[in-house]
Write a protein that holds these residues in place. Structure first.
Motif, PDB file in Angstrom:
ATOM      1  N   THR A 108       0.856  -1.196   0.000  1.00  0.00           N
ATOM      2  CA  THR A 108       0.000   0.000   0.000  1.00  0.00           C
ATOM      3  C   THR A 108       0.886   1.239   0.000  1.00  0.00           C
ATOM      4  N   ARG A 143      -8.163 -15.646  -1.613  1.00  0.00           N
ATOM      5  CA  ARG A 143      -7.569 -15.956  -0.301  1.00  0.00           C
ATOM      6  C   ARG A 143      -8.423 -16.936   0.491  1.00  0.00           C
ATOM      7  N   ALA A 178      -0.771 -17.954  10.843  1.00  0.00           N
ATOM      8  CA  ALA A 178      -0.832 -16.508  10.588  1.00  0.00           C
ATOM      9  C   ALA A 178      -0.116 -15.702  11.662  1.00  0.00           C
ATOM     10  N   VAL A 179      -0.034 -16.222  12.870  1.00  0.00           N
ATOM     11  CA  VAL A 179       0.630 -15.441  13.924  1.00  0.00           C
ATOM     12  C   VAL A 179       2.090 -15.843  14.123  1.00  0.00           C
ATOM     13  N   LEU A 185     -11.448 -13.524   8.213  1.00  0.00           N
ATOM     14  CA  LEU A 185     -10.067 -13.108   8.528  1.00  0.00           C
ATOM     15  C   LEU A 185      -9.089 -13.404   7.393  1.00  0.00           C
ATOM     16  N   ARG A 229      -8.120 -11.939   4.720  1.00  0.00           N
ATOM     17  CA  ARG A 229      -7.191 -10.876   4.304  1.00  0.00           C
ATOM     18  C   ARG A 229      -6.043 -10.703   5.308  1.00  0.00           C
ATOM     19  N   PRO A 230      -6.351 -10.501   6.622  1.00  0.00           N
ATOM     20  CA  PRO A 230      -5.212 -10.381   7.550  1.00  0.00           C
ATOM     21  C   PRO A 230      -4.364 -11.647   7.656  1.00  0.00           C
ATOM     22  N   ILE A 231      -4.999 -12.811   7.528  1.00  0.00           N
ATOM     23  CA  ILE A 231      -4.208 -14.058   7.568  1.00  0.00           C
ATOM     24  C   ILE A 231      -3.222 -14.056   6.402  1.00  0.00           C
ATOM     25  N   THR A 232      -3.730 -13.699   5.234  1.00  0.00           N
ATOM     26  CA  THR A 232      -2.882 -13.698   4.035  1.00  0.00           C
ATOM     27  C   THR A 232      -1.754 -12.680   4.171  1.00  0.00           C
ATOM     28  N   ARG A 233      -2.102 -11.491   4.668  1.00  0.00           N
ATOM     29  CA  ARG A 233      -1.090 -10.445   4.823  1.00  0.00           C
ATOM     30  C   ARG A 233       0.003 -10.912   5.778  1.00  0.00           C
ATOM     31  N   SER A 234      -0.430 -11.553   6.851  1.00  0.00           N
ATOM     32  CA  SER A 234       0.525 -12.005   7.846  1.00  0.00           C
ATOM     33  C   SER A 234       1.418 -13.122   7.292  1.00  0.00           C
TER      34      SER A 234
END
Lengths: 310, 236
Positions: A60, B83, B142-143, B222, B224-229
């Motif tokens: 981003t 995702r 993810a974490v 979740l 999107r945040p899982i993928t980002r992480s």
């Protein structure tokens, strides 16, 4: 750029910085049109790969916009293709199984996939290894498979990060041929590369990026004309007790004597014996000579003040 | 829906026969040792529940983090797999493969003390529990930021939920713990295995149904945040 061509993506005033540190990209403006190959040229860490990932919408921006018809087009297939530095695959599956997966994921229909994959396998020179597991592939073969997977769904915009790394000359020529064909068919290509011969062969437009900024841009002809037609010689000399002559031959100018001596001439390499003779007669000890013809390598040196990485 | 990812899970499992054999044989050996060792039924049911749950959680989280570190996860998402499809299909494929691999061990564990109907029911409970374990594996991955962290977090998450499911305690029917147990994901597996070994029957606890239905929804929400992480795992 052809004024009649369709703009696919427009980048305006793009700024990006990593959460932890200094800016990576500063005020980037770029328009990419259908049927155009845009090359990103710059030293390592200049921000080229980051720009590609921003175009992919994986990062981003801090500010600025990435807009354009491509982002709102509806299609059964994924409209972008990307081949980056990582060549991760399903290593326990064959090349053709991998290619089928990525083609199907990008929207290629089941009844088209075999034909499209085998056609590209032939073009990139992977046919003989198509049925071998990827774990047995060489680095070059993995790179070819990666490029194939980026191309197989015939994307409208193809983003390539160092596409010629790991390719032998034959595969490199095959890739150039494939990319030319993509351009003819209306795809746009943005590629970051240090392979100047490859860029000279293909690029319609070049952006030279240094420390996150576009420091020079234009067609190859425009950029090279900014260099003039002068050839440069960089002569390394023994700096001790140096007393330079005033005259080095007709149309030869000493443009930099702060380090190695840099001469510029419009006479090409024919001027070299005169320079040599002048230095020898002044009892200057010559350690080495490098000829710099006008070209992208020289452009890169002058604009960034750096040598291109090998 | 093309079920590309689920199909790929099966293709990958079949392409690695050694791993497939190990995944069948290791649980069989452990179950045989306990079954032949004359362990009390309550302990045997607890050990089987822990074994099957960890099999699902570790089997989901560790390969996901490994693929994320290698860049394969990012490539798959970038290639066009949505995702949420990726996460759900992977858990679906993974849980089906895990259940098939654990089938011999489950059969040995319940040998001689079960009718066909009860065995089918036990298989369905096992499969459902592993589906939950696989989805939990996605969340754990993810974490985590490394394979070591993944193993640690998988063990902690699974063991805590096993504890809440009453696997390590004597049941306390009148206490508030009974409510927690009933709403916990692995109580059904534990109760089913215990009942099978005892030769009795048990009702299907609410917790299993709840988690089977809710966890996929949570995963989709979740995604999107899982993928980002997971992508950040590669970027460091």
């Amino acid at each position: 750029m052809d004024s009649g061509s369709i703009s696919l993506i427009e980048v305006c005033g793009l700024h990006y910085r990593y959460a932890s540190g200094s800016p990576v990209l500063i005020d980037i403006n770029l328009e990419v049109s259908a049927g155009e190959i845009v090359a990103l040229l710059g030293p390592n860490g200049a921000g080229k790969s980051t720009l590609l990932r921003l175009l992919l919408n994986e990062l981003t921006p801090e500010s600025g916009t990435i807009l354009g018809p491509l982002l709102s087009m509806k299609s059964e297939r994924v409209l972008m293709g990307y081949a980056g530095e990582e060549s991760a695959h399903f290593n326990s599956l064959t090349g053709i199984q991998n290619a089928h997966f990525f083609a199907r994921a990008a929207g290629v229909e089941k009844d088209e996939v075999s034909e499209m994959v085998s056609g590209l396998m032939n073009l990139v020179g992977l046919s003989d290894e198509a049925d071998k597991v990827v774990s047995s592939y060489s680095f070059g073969a993995k790179r070819k498979l990666l490029l194939l997977e980026a191309l197989v769904h015939q994307p409208k915009l193809l983003l390539l990060d160092e596409p010629t790394v790991g390719l032998d000359p034959t595969s490199r020529d095959a890739l150039a041929h494939i990319l030319s064909k993509c351009r003819q068919e209306g795809s746009a290509i943005v590629m970051a590369s240090h392979d100047l011969n490859f860029l000279e062969q293909l690029a319609d437009r070049i952006l030279v990026i240094d420390k996150g900024r576009v420091v020079s841009s234009g067609s190859q002809a425009e950029l090279l004309s900014s260099l003039g037609t002068a050839t440069r010689f960089q002569v390394s000399v023994d700096a001790a007790a140096i007393e330079l002559p005033e005259y080095f031959g007709d149309n030869v100018e000493l443009v930099d004597d702060s380090g190695p001596l840099v001469f510029e001439t419009t006479r090409g390499q024919a001027a070299l014996p005169d320079i040599w003779a002048a230095l020898i007669s002044a009892r200057v000890k010559i350690l080495g000579v490098e000829v710099r013809e006008p070209g992208l390598a020289e452009l890169f040196r002058r604009v960034t003040g750096q040598e291109l990485p090998e | 829906m093309k079920f590309l990812v689920a199909a790929m899970e099966f293709r990958l499992a079949l392409a690695r026969p050694r791993l497939l054999a190990l995944n069948v044989m290791v649980p069989v050996v452990l179950v045989l040792a306990i079954s032949l060792g004359g362990a009390p039924v309550f302990h045997a049911a607890a050990v089987y529940t822990v074994l099957f749950t960890l099999f699902g959680t570790f089997g989901s989280s560790i390969p996901l983090v490994r693929d994320a570190e290698a860049g394969l996860f990012g490539r798959i998402i970038r290639a066009g797999v949505p995702r949420s499809h990726f996460l759900i299909e992977r858990a679906a494929g993974g849980s089906a493969i895990d259940a098939l691999q654990l089938l011999p061990a489950l059969t040995i564990a319940t040998l001689g003390s079960i009718s066909l109907n009860e065995w089918i029911r036990a298989v369905l409970v096992l499969w459902s529990s592993i589906w939950i374990a696989n989805l939990l594996g996605n969340l754990v991955a993810a974490v985590a930021r490394s394979l070591a962290e993944t193993a640690l977090f998988s063990a902690v998450a699974a063991l805590l939920l096993l504890h809440f499911s009453g696997v390590f305690r004597t049941p306390l029917p009148q206490s508030s713990w009974a409510v927690v147990e009933a709403l916990s994901p692995f109580q059904a597996l534990h109760e089913t295995l215990f009942a099978v070994l005892m030769g009795t029957s048990t009702e299907l606890p609410l917790g299993l149904v709840l988690w089977v239905l809710v966890l996929p929804v949570v995963t989709v929400l979740l995604a999107r945040p899982i993928t980002r992480s997971l992508r950040a795992t590669r970027d460091g």
